[in-house]
Scaffold this motif. Structure first.
Motif, PDB file in Angstrom:
ATOM      1  N   TYR A   4       0.958  -1.310   0.083  1.00 39.87           N
ATOM      2  CA  TYR A   4      -0.129   0.096  -0.028  1.00 39.87           C
ATOM      3  C   TYR A   4       0.666   1.133   0.058  1.00 39.87           C
ATOM      4  N   ILE A   5       0.311   2.230  -0.290  1.00 37.39           N
ATOM      5  CA  ILE A   5       0.768   3.673  -0.128  1.00 37.39           C
ATOM      6  C   ILE A   5       0.230   4.423   1.013  1.00 37.39           C
ATOM      7  N   SER A   6       0.648   5.797   1.490  1.00 37.34           N
ATOM      8  CA  SER A   6       0.192   6.060   2.659  1.00 37.34           C
ATOM      9  C   SER A   6       0.102   7.505   2.122  1.00 37.34           C
ATOM     10  N   ILE A   7      -1.216   8.243   2.383  1.00 39.68           N
ATOM     11  CA  ILE A   7      -1.208   9.532   2.314  1.00 39.68           C
ATOM     12  C   ILE A   7      -1.580  10.287   3.422  1.00 39.68           C
ATOM     13  N   ALA A   8      -0.757  11.530   3.902  1.00 41.78           N
ATOM     14  CA  ALA A   8      -1.096  12.023   5.164  1.00 41.78           C
ATOM     15  C   ALA A   8      -2.086  13.241   4.765  1.00 41.78           C
ATOM     16  N   ILE A   9      -3.175  13.328   5.372  1.00 41.54           N
ATOM     17  CA  ILE A   9      -4.233  14.298   5.120  1.00 41.54           C
ATOM     18  C   ILE A   9      -4.532  15.262   6.211  1.00 41.54           C
ATOM     19  N   GLY A  10      -5.067  16.242   6.133  1.00 39.19           N
ATOM     20  CA  GLY A  10      -5.358  17.401   7.477  1.00 39.19           C
ATOM     21  C   GLY A  10      -4.024  18.392   7.511  1.00 39.19           C
ATOM     22  N   GLY A  11      -4.184  19.062   8.684  1.00 36.01           N
ATOM     23  CA  GLY A  11      -2.774  19.875   8.877  1.00 36.01           C
ATOM     24  C   GLY A  11      -3.296  21.012   9.999  1.00 36.01           C
ATOM     25  N   GLU A  12      -2.309  21.555  10.186  1.00 36.15           N
ATOM     26  CA  GLU A  12      -2.609  22.787  11.190  1.00 36.15           C
ATOM     27  C   GLU A  12      -2.472  24.043  10.497  1.00 36.15           C
ATOM     28  N   TRP A  13      -1.868  24.132   9.574  1.00 38.60           N
ATOM     29  CA  TRP A  13      -1.988  25.362   8.845  1.00 38.60           C
ATOM     30  C   TRP A  13      -2.666  25.395   7.443  1.00 38.60           C
ATOM     31  N   ASP A  14      -3.465  26.486   6.988  1.00 39.94           N
ATOM     32  CA  ASP A  14      -4.071  26.201   5.724  1.00 39.94           C
ATOM     33  C   ASP A  14      -3.420  26.156   4.457  1.00 39.94           C
ATOM     34  N   TYR A  15      -2.375  26.943   4.579  1.00 35.56           N
ATOM     35  CA  TYR A  15      -1.240  27.201   3.313  1.00 35.56           C
ATOM     36  C   TYR A  15      -0.413  25.828   3.261  1.00 35.56           C
ATOM     37  N   ARG A  16      -0.592  24.768   4.181  1.00 35.98           N
ATOM     38  CA  ARG A  16       0.160  23.593   4.193  1.00 35.98           C
ATOM     39  C   ARG A  16      -0.717  22.521   4.105  1.00 35.98           C
ATOM     40  N   THR A  17      -1.734  22.670   3.949  1.00 34.79           N
ATOM     41  CA  THR A  17      -3.104  21.638   3.989  1.00 34.79           C
ATOM     42  C   THR A  17      -3.875  21.564   2.774  1.00 34.79           C
ATOM     43  N   TYR A  18      -3.238  20.391   2.153  1.00 40.93           N
ATOM     44  CA  TYR A  18      -3.978  20.103   0.752  1.00 40.93           C
ATOM     45  C   TYR A  18      -5.485  19.749   0.661  1.00 40.93           C
ATOM     46  N   ILE A  19      -6.229  20.214  -0.047  1.00 44.76           N
ATOM     47  CA  ILE A  19      -7.652  20.129  -0.136  1.00 44.76           C
ATOM     48  C   ILE A  19      -8.209  19.395  -1.392  1.00 44.76           C
ATOM     49  N   LYS A  20      -7.578  18.639  -2.089  1.00 43.17           N
ATOM     50  CA  LYS A  20      -7.862  18.199  -3.390  1.00 43.17           C
ATOM     51  C   LYS A  20      -7.548  16.710  -3.246  1.00 43.17           C
ATOM     52  N   TRP A  21      -7.321  15.969  -2.052  1.00 45.11           N
ATOM     53  CA  TRP A  21      -6.790  14.602  -1.974  1.00 45.11           C
ATOM     54  C   TRP A  21      -7.751  13.817  -2.774  1.00 45.11           C
ATOM     55  N   ASP A  22      -9.077  13.964  -2.792  1.00 45.50           N
ATOM     56  CA  ASP A  22     -10.160  13.209  -3.362  1.00 45.50           C
ATOM     57  C   ASP A  22      -9.808  13.225  -4.792  1.00 45.50           C
TER      58      ASP A  22
END
Length: 361
Positions: free
Chosen positions: A211-229
């Motif tokens: 498998y691969i892993s994807i880290a989602i979420g984040g504390e800072w908006d500019y470092r939080t990706y929103i297009k993982w889907d």
């Protein structure tokens, strides 16, 4: 005039990525000088000014390392990564309670302290201080008032810098430059030791073999990706058998729920907020690749030798990564969400092919 330039000049002879010029331009001479003087005077008032040394000798066998200035898990992993250069020493660690768990099973640190009341009467040949902040100096003066000390960052404070490379080059300088610049650059990386108990907990979760892993979420908006889907859907459309472990903390709960509603459960395995940081590091260790934004789980992957595809904003990749890390990176000067999905997919393909052709040992 006191040597206030220690605030922004590297304390060793080799160059590493840093933003010192930007720091000087942004801050006034008075502000830089005042901060330096405050620290200098506090060291004097605590009667520590004559105990500072700039070397680690063979007779410095027992060492206490005080690390309190790292504000995050990632910073703690980076700032203490150079401990591997002291394998021949007996080292105890005094650190912040929130970061202590990273080193409970460490191969280098023998005892971990987070409270001065728990500290015994052990004598040390040397104390290493992460910085000369008043908090660090106060604790040093209380625990080991007469022991000599050396600073890792010391007075250096303010400019952004590659913390891993800084730590390794500073330690190499303290040890008398036993390694050359290339040797240090090629060996500089963070490390973690996951306990057998945590390894077993992850095994019991029964993730797929590949498998691969994807880290989602984040504390800072500019470092939080929103297009993982979009990213995950396109990855799966290219490989119907791809398995993805979602990792993250409580700030990723909503995103993980949304992804599970949109994407088939036969491809996704939700590990968000179900495991400790160390257990999540083990999940990442067992994965082929981690796709992530700059953050703590990226540093976890670097610590357990998992190849990464990392998204950066504002801080450039060379400020966080080193030559010893297997990585592809994408960067935007303002916000990771300006990085195109297409670019992520292409970089993932390139990294995946590289890993397939050069598997990790």
């Amino acid at each position: 005039m006191l040597n206030y330039k220690k605030t922004y000049l590297l304390p060793f002879k080799f160059e590493i990525p840093n933003y010192s010029l930007a720091f000087i331009k942004k801050n006034s001479f008075f502000k830089i000088y005042l901060k330096y003087v405050k620290r200098y005077l506090y060291i004097f008032l605590k009667r520590q000014n004559k105990l500072e040394i700039d070397h680690i000798l063979n007779n410095h066998k027992s060492i206490l390392w005080i690390n309190l200035s790292a504000p995050s898990i990632g910073d703690s992993l980076m700032d203490l990564s150079n401990r591997v250069l002291l394998k021949d020493k007996s080292i105890d660690l005094f650190t912040d309670k929130k970061n202590a768990h990273l080193f409970f099973n460490d191969e280098i640190f023998e005892s971990i302290y987070t409270n001065t009341n728990d500290f015994g009467s052990k004598k040390y040949d040397l104390v290493l201080l992460d910085s000369y902040s008043t908090r660090t100096i106060k604790i040093k003066a209380k625990l080991t008032p007469l022991a000599p000390y050396a600073g890792m960052f010391g007075y250096y404070n303010g400019p952004e810098v590659n913390r891993v490379l800084f730590g390794f080059h500073r330690m190499n300088q303290l040890l008398g430059y036993k390694k050359n610049e290339i040797e240090i650059n090629l060996s500089s990386k963070a490390s973690l030791t996951v306990s057998e108990e945590d390894i077993q907990i992850v095994k019991n979760f029964k993730l797929p073999q590949k498998y691969i892993s994807i880290a989602i979420g984040g504390e800072w908006d500019y470092r939080t990706y929103i297009k993982w889907d979009e990213v995950i859907n396109l990855l799966i459309s290219g490989d119907q058998n791809l398995k993805v472990a979602l990792v993250g903390s409580n700030n990723a709960l909503r995103v993980s729920e949304e992804l599970l509603e949109k994407i088939s459960s036969k491809n996704l395995f939700n590990c968000v907020n179900q495991f400790s940081f160390m257990q999540t590091a083990e999940i990442i260790k067992n994965s082929k690749i981690l796709i992530c934004c700059d953050g703590g789980l990226m540093h976890a992957a670097n610590s357990v030798n998992t190849p990464i595809l990392a998204l950066f904003a504002r801080l450039t990749p060379d400020m966080q990564l080193t030559d010893s890390i297997s990585s592809f990176s994408l960067y935007d000067k303002n916000d990771v969400n300006k990085i195109r999905v297409k670019s992520i997919l292409q970089s993932y393909s390139d990294l995946s092919n590289l890993v397939d052709n050069h598997p990790q040992s």
